[in-house]
Design a protein around this motif. Sequence first.
Motif, mmCIF file in Angstrom:
data_model
loop_
_atom_site.group_PDB
_atom_site.id
_atom_site.type_symbol
_atom_site.label_atom_id
_atom_site.label_comp_id
_atom_site.label_asym_id
_atom_site.label_seq_id
_atom_site.Cartn_x
_atom_site.Cartn_y
_atom_site.Cartn_z
ATOM 1 N N GLU A 65 5.836 -1.627 4.897
ATOM 2 C CA GLU A 65 4.864 -1.851 3.836
ATOM 3 C C GLU A 65 3.462 -2.009 4.395
ATOM 4 O O GLU A 65 2.499 -1.565 3.794
ATOM 5 N N ALA A 82 15.275 4.324 5.142
ATOM 6 C CA ALA A 82 15.048 3.872 3.770
ATOM 7 C C ALA A 82 13.576 3.509 3.585
ATOM 8 O O ALA A 82 12.962 3.851 2.570
ATOM 9 N N LEU A 86 10.934 5.347 1.067
ATOM 10 C CA LEU A 86 10.173 4.568 0.085
ATOM 11 C C LEU A 86 8.673 4.713 0.309
ATOM 12 O O LEU A 86 7.894 4.781 -0.651
ATOM 13 N N GLN A 87 8.258 4.789 1.556
ATOM 14 C CA GLN A 87 6.846 4.963 1.869
ATOM 15 C C GLN A 87 6.366 6.328 1.373
ATOM 16 O O GLN A 87 5.274 6.445 0.811
ATOM 17 N N VAL A 89 7.671 8.070 -1.126
ATOM 18 C CA VAL A 89 7.655 8.035 -2.583
ATOM 19 C C VAL A 89 6.422 7.281 -3.080
ATOM 20 O O VAL A 89 5.752 7.710 -4.029
ATOM 21 N N ASP A 90 6.113 6.138 -2.448
ATOM 22 C CA ASP A 90 4.938 5.361 -2.842
ATOM 23 C C ASP A 90 3.661 6.143 -2.618
ATOM 24 O O ASP A 90 2.713 6.046 -3.407
#
Length: 94
Positions: A65, A82, A86-87, A89-90
């Motif tokens: 994050e 994972a 997620l990074q 997608v963000d």
Amino acid sequence: MSTVNVLRYSGLALGLLFGLKNDLSLKSAASKKEEQRAYEAKMKLVEEAKAEYAKSKEPVKSEAESGRGKEVNLEDPNVDFAAVILQAVDSMKS
């Protein structure tokens, strides 16, 4: 002459009583002030402890994050896939 002695000793006795009363009231005020100072010191410690507790309970940001613009080495055996997904997608959402 007897009247003068009565007045003299009466004045002495009143002076002693007034001095004793004044001394007791000053000691009482000093005691209350010391108790207040001790209470304020304890409250300051409590506030510092609350601040430290709140600081220790803050959520810790993970490396994925916090390093959003950082390059990811997919060859690294310790990479968190994972977090990488997620990074990605963000970054598409923003």
